[in-house]
Design a protein around this motif. Sequence first.
Motif, short mmCIF file in Angstrom:
data_model
loop_
_atom_site.label_atom_id
_atom_site.label_comp_id
_atom_site.label_asym_id
_atom_site.label_seq_id
_atom_site.Cartn_x
_atom_site.Cartn_y
_atom_site.Cartn_z
N GLY A 288 -27.13 -11.17 -50.20
CA GLY A 288 -28.17 -10.77 -49.26
C GLY A 288 -27.95 -9.39 -48.71
N ALA A 289 -27.70 -9.29 -47.40
CA ALA A 289 -27.54 -7.98 -46.75
C ALA A 289 -26.48 -8.03 -45.67
CB ALA A 289 -28.88 -7.54 -46.17
N PRO A 290 -25.25 -8.39 -46.02
CA PRO A 290 -24.19 -8.42 -45.00
C PRO A 290 -23.86 -7.04 -44.45
CG PRO A 290 -23.27 -8.79 -47.18
CD PRO A 290 -24.75 -8.84 -47.33
N LEU A 291 -24.23 -5.97 -45.16
CA LEU A 291 -23.97 -4.62 -44.69
C LEU A 291 -25.20 -4.03 -44.02
CD1 LEU A 291 -22.00 -3.23 -47.80
CD2 LEU A 291 -21.12 -4.45 -45.80
N GLY A 292 -26.04 -4.91 -43.47
CA GLY A 292 -27.30 -4.46 -42.87
C GLY A 292 -27.14 -3.74 -41.55
N HIS A 293 -25.95 -3.75 -40.96
CA HIS A 293 -25.69 -3.04 -39.71
C HIS A 293 -24.42 -2.21 -39.94
CE1 HIS A 293 -26.65 -2.55 -35.47
NE2 HIS A 293 -25.36 -2.59 -35.19
N ASP A 294 -23.83 -1.70 -38.88
CA ASP A 294 -22.67 -0.83 -39.02
C ASP A 294 -21.52 -1.56 -39.72
OD1 ASP A 294 -24.16 0.96 -37.62
OD2 ASP A 294 -23.10 0.70 -35.71
N PHE A 295 -20.87 -0.85 -40.61
CA PHE A 295 -19.74 -1.44 -41.33
C PHE A 295 -18.73 -0.35 -41.65
CE2 PHE A 295 -22.56 -0.01 -44.68
CZ PHE A 295 -21.71 0.46 -45.68
N CYS A 296 -17.54 -0.77 -42.04
CA CYS A 296 -16.51 0.17 -42.49
C CYS A 296 -15.88 -0.36 -43.77
CB CYS A 296 -15.44 0.38 -41.42
SG CYS A 296 -14.42 -1.08 -41.11
N VAL A 297 -15.16 0.51 -44.45
CA VAL A 297 -14.53 0.18 -45.73
C VAL A 297 -13.04 0.47 -45.61
CG1 VAL A 297 -14.44 0.71 -48.18
CG2 VAL A 297 -16.64 0.72 -46.99
N LEU A 298 -12.21 -0.53 -45.91
CA LEU A 298 -10.75 -0.39 -45.83
C LEU A 298 -10.10 -0.87 -47.13
CD1 LEU A 298 -10.04 -1.85 -42.27
CD2 LEU A 298 -10.03 0.57 -42.92
N SER A 299 -8.98 -0.30 -47.45
CA SER A 299 -8.16 -0.78 -48.56
C SER A 299 -6.87 -1.38 -48.00
CB SER A 299 -7.81 0.36 -49.52
OG SER A 299 -6.81 -0.06 -50.45
N LEU A 300 -6.50 -2.55 -48.51
CA LEU A 300 -5.25 -3.17 -48.07
C LEU A 300 -4.04 -2.70 -48.86
CD1 LEU A 300 -5.95 -6.93 -47.21
CD2 LEU A 300 -6.07 -4.89 -45.76
N SER A 301 -4.25 -1.82 -49.83
CA SER A 301 -3.11 -1.32 -50.59
C SER A 301 -2.25 -0.40 -49.73
CB SER A 301 -3.59 -0.56 -51.83
OG SER A 301 -2.49 0.04 -52.49
#
Length: 537
Positions: A410-423
């Motif tokens: 659907g649209a879980p990124l429909g509002h503010d979001f961020c992107v992280l890497s766990l590496s």
Amino acid sequence: MPGRLFGVGVGPGDPELITVKAARLIGAADVVAYHSARHGRSNARAIAEAYLRPGQVEEALVYPVTTETTDHPGGYQGAIDDFYAEASGRLAAHLDAGRDVVVLAEGDPFFYGSYMHMHKRLAGRYETEVVPGVTSVSAASAALGRPLMERDEVLTILPGTLPAADLAARLAGTESAAVMKLGRTFPNVREALERAGRLDDAWYVERATTAGERTAPLAEVEPDSVPYFSLALLPSPAATAFVAASLPSPEPAPAPGLVSPLAPGLVSPRPARGDSPLAGGGDSLLPPTGGVAVIGLGPGDPRWLTPEARAVIGEADDLVGYGPYLDRVALRAGQRRHPSDNRVEAERAAFALDLAKRGRRVAVVSAGDPGVFAMAAAVLEVAEDPEWKDVPVRIVPGLTAAQAVASRVGAPLGHDFCVLSLSDRLKPWSVIEGRLVAAASADLVIAIYNPASKSRTEQLVRARALLLEHRDPQTVVVIGRDVGGPTESVRVTTLADLDPATVDMRCLLLIGSTQTRAVAGADGSARVYTPRTYPQL
């Protein structure tokens, strides 16, 4: 003593391609069995006819249904299952009577052959031997005069009955391929080849090694003329490039001896400008004097490759990248592949820049978008060195894995979001912890890349525990694995039920905010979205 069962391959059609052993067993058998449709004509029997002898018992195993409909209560599969049970019972009666039975199989008995269904039902009860035969794929390659594969190239065998999207994904990820069972599936196979960017490389072979043999570029074949006994072939790209290299070229070849330190090999001459089947005409997207383009392939489905990325790949002289990502790109005549390990990003970038400095047009490929935890940053970092200051570098965007996973639910990124890497290979874990806490405290949806690997199994466990300190246990979590690829799976769960042991490097996680909702869709599956508005505090 019970008789013996032999599954004997008789090859693709030419009786002279029957092996010496197969001919001996056919002539010595008490019973010779063969499959046919209801018309009663058996290709396998016709091939072996010269080796039959008078007095042999022949068992014609006639399929009750092939492509037509049936009124069997179990449908098509029920009719076929009953037929196999009845046919194996007839053969078992001969074996119990002490008669040796040869079941003829066109091509090879275990290569999409009808014999295998007898084998599964009888091999555990009787002495059994399988005699291999020349396959239709080998025959098609010989008919074309084009090798199937060489060195470390990968050959993929596919049934034309797969959905076009699945075929396209698999065809885009292999060097050589054979697609079997054409006939009514031909339009589907042609569509898949076109979607994978491989149509211009594909050949059509019909009834190889027989009097009715026919070969042609697959793009020129009329669908109505295609029988079941035909196949599509993508021959060895290396062999194809070698043949193309032997033809006169309108341009001089690049400097001799330019060899990849990551994947040694010969340099193929550069193709003529505008010859790329992917470029689509128009202005050149790579400088004619050499340059680097960092390409995003998208997450997996070849339909997600943008026209710009496809065009740049088509123009490139050299393709550089992590091996599995390069496997998704069709190699055209004149191009060179330079695969390498996924832990040598800086070395890969330097190698690409060096090729470009020497006048080569280089495409560095990444999955997803090259600017998101991928090769764009690596190339630009290395390009800061004065040694590469005159090398043009451009970035060609691609669909990100986060976008792909989000679209599936659907649209879980429909509002503010961020992107992280766990590496934590390139940054300390303390930095990751601080960013997780900040994102959770700010109530952002979090897209988590690189959540786990074979050597990193504790990071997600610790991240989950940290998030549970700031988020409700019922927070929506989406786990997408290999989205766009052949083994795609998407699950919707909660932070409390998230099991880190089920997550690996091919997964991407979306951790919802306090506002993210999971509701039942019209088809019963979960639909996840984050509302565009946020409540007033």
